[in-house]
Structure formats: C-alpha cells, structure tokens
Scaffold this motif. Sequence first.
Motif, PDB file in Angstrom:
ATOM      1  N   ASP A   6      32.028  89.990  15.848  1.00  0.00           N
ATOM      2  CA  ASP A   6      32.022  88.964  14.807  1.00  0.00           C
ATOM      3  C   ASP A   6      33.410  88.346  14.639  1.00  0.00           C
ATOM      4  O   ASP A   6      34.432  89.031  14.747  1.00  0.00           O
ATOM      5  CB  ASP A   6      31.615  89.556  13.457  1.00  0.00           C
ATOM      6  N   ALA A   7      33.434  87.061  14.326  1.00  0.00           N
ATOM      7  CA  ALA A   7      34.665  86.368  13.956  1.00  0.00           C
ATOM      8  C   ALA A   7      34.542  85.880  12.522  1.00  0.00           C
ATOM      9  O   ALA A   7      33.455  85.492  12.079  1.00  0.00           O
ATOM     10  CB  ALA A   7      34.934  85.192  14.887  1.00  0.00           C
ATOM     11  N   LEU A   8      35.653  85.904  11.808  1.00  0.00           N
ATOM     12  CA  LEU A   8      35.668  85.492  10.402  1.00  0.00           C
ATOM     13  C   LEU A   8      36.843  84.556  10.167  1.00  0.00           C
ATOM     14  O   LEU A   8      37.962  84.816  10.619  1.00  0.00           O
ATOM     15  CB  LEU A   8      35.811  86.725   9.497  1.00  0.00           C
ATOM     16  N   LEU A   9      36.569  83.476   9.454  1.00  0.00           N
ATOM     17  CA  LEU A   9      37.594  82.502   9.086  1.00  0.00           C
ATOM     18  C   LEU A   9      37.513  82.296   7.582  1.00  0.00           C
ATOM     19  O   LEU A   9      36.430  82.066   7.038  1.00  0.00           O
ATOM     20  CB  LEU A   9      37.326  81.186   9.828  1.00  0.00           C
ATOM     21  N   PHE A  10      38.656  82.422   6.887  1.00  0.00           N
ATOM     22  CA  PHE A  10      38.680  82.206   5.442  1.00  0.00           C
ATOM     23  C   PHE A  10      40.056  81.717   5.039  1.00  0.00           C
ATOM     24  O   PHE A  10      40.998  81.686   5.852  1.00  0.00           O
ATOM     25  CB  PHE A  10      38.303  83.490   4.680  1.00  0.00           C
ATOM     26  N   ASN A  11      40.162  81.303   3.776  1.00  0.00           N
ATOM     27  CA  ASN A  11      41.435  80.813   3.247  1.00  0.00           C
ATOM     28  C   ASN A  11      42.151  81.971   2.561  1.00  0.00           C
ATOM     29  O   ASN A  11      41.704  82.442   1.516  1.00  0.00           O
ATOM     30  CB  ASN A  11      41.194  79.667   2.266  1.00  0.00           C
TER      31      ASN A  11
END
Length: 267
Positions: free
Chosen positions: A228-233
């Motif tokens: 899984d890949a995760l992108l957040f601020n």
Amino acid sequence: MPRSTALDPLFTAVNAAAFTDRHIANLAAGTLAAVRVPGFLDRSTCASALSALDRLPTADYDPARVPTPIVRFGPALNDYRDHDGALDTDRYWRDAEAARAAWQRAGLRPDPIAVSLARLGSAWGAAVASATIGGRAVFGGTLREINAGALIHHDSITREFSAGLFDQEVVAQLAFNVWVTVPDAGGATTVWRHRWEPADEQYRQAYGYRPEAVEDCQRVSLAPERGDALLFNPANFHAVEPNPGGRRIAFAFFLALTTTGQLIAWS
C-alpha cells in the motif's frame, strides 16, 4: 473552551486505484485527509526491496530525542538543525553523500523510491524534481521501521527552517509512504484534522505531543497492507499506532507543491 465536535465532510480518507493530480491538489488545499492506493507495489517488488534491506546501513534514533525505537536509513533534514535553527550543512551533505553511495551499493531493483516518484510525476503531469539548496539536490527517500509506534506530531519544512531552506518556494507539503512489509495487527496511521497552534506547546512530549493536543478532533485511521501507498498532508497532526508483533517497514519521502506549480521531493 472545548473544540467543536462538528465534522468536516471533506476530511476523509479515500482508496484509489492510482494517485491523481486532483488528489494531490486537494491534499495540498486541505480538502482531503489522505489517499491510499492498495497494491501500489506488487508482492515481487516488496519482496525484492525487503531482501535488500540488510544491505542498507540502518541505525536507531537517539532515544533522548525519539523515545520510541525507530530504525531508519537515510538523512532527514529536520535531524540536522543546529542550535540557531539553521541547517548544519557540513554534517548533512556528508551524510547525504554517504547515503546515496549506500543506496547504490544496495542495488534495489526495482527501486521503490524511483518507482514511486515516477508514478507521482505521471499523476501530476510533470516529473517530480529534487528539492535543492544552493543548486545542490538534497537526499530523498528514507526507510523507516516503526514497530513501537510514533508520537503524535506534525511535519512542516517551512516551520522547521523558518528562515527558508530550499531554492524553491514551498506552498504545501505532503508525506508519502509505501510499505514493503506490515504486521498482522496494529501499526495504523492516524491523521487528525488539527494543525499546530501555539496553545499546543503545553502538550509537548519529546518530538511530539500528548493526546490532549488532539482531543475531540476529527480523525481518520488507516491500517497498512503490504504494497500500500499513502499520501497525506503532514501539517495535520498524525501518529503511528504500535504493533504487537511483526515488522512495519516503509519507504518514505516528502513532497511539496511550489509557487511555480512544480512538485519537489526530499527527506
């Protein structure tokens, strides 16, 4: 005064088949909490990356600064601030060059960082560039093994180096993680709808904050699966839950949207 318990309908986490330019723009604007792409790396790539880890020189953080054990590879800029809040350039560039050499020797094929940057660049419509300091590209792409959890904290290159650091002007910062192995339980990433304010300093704990800083704040939690890949601020407070067994290993870097609409990366 207690915070409002009303929910922001835009502060959500979404699963997607791939990252898009809209995801990146919404995260930068604060109208999305997080985007996860399941199976971003296939099992073969995860296994190949995992087999190469023993060839990378990893080390623990100084427990006086980071009280929960975290194994890492690769220099992170915020570890190189001197007493005046400026970058200790001699120490940073020495370690960055050593890390680049070690990465090349490890021979990760396919390279999970290169794959990730290429796909994010395709999503944005332009290649992701390295952040630079005085025309010199900084190191980008770290490894983190977090099994005992990480404290509630936030990341902001513009606050960490308030006098400025990069040649590029940063508008918004994003955090990227891709997991090559995960535990059977625990290890979730939680992101709160709360950004640093001066009153939070009363809750300071080592490099992070006690739970009271985000009490009653809206949040999303995402338990990772392998690949899984995760992108957040990361301006939003976030933390990692401990896992009772197994290993939680991710490759990671920061992205920023610049005033010229470019995406840059660093760690």
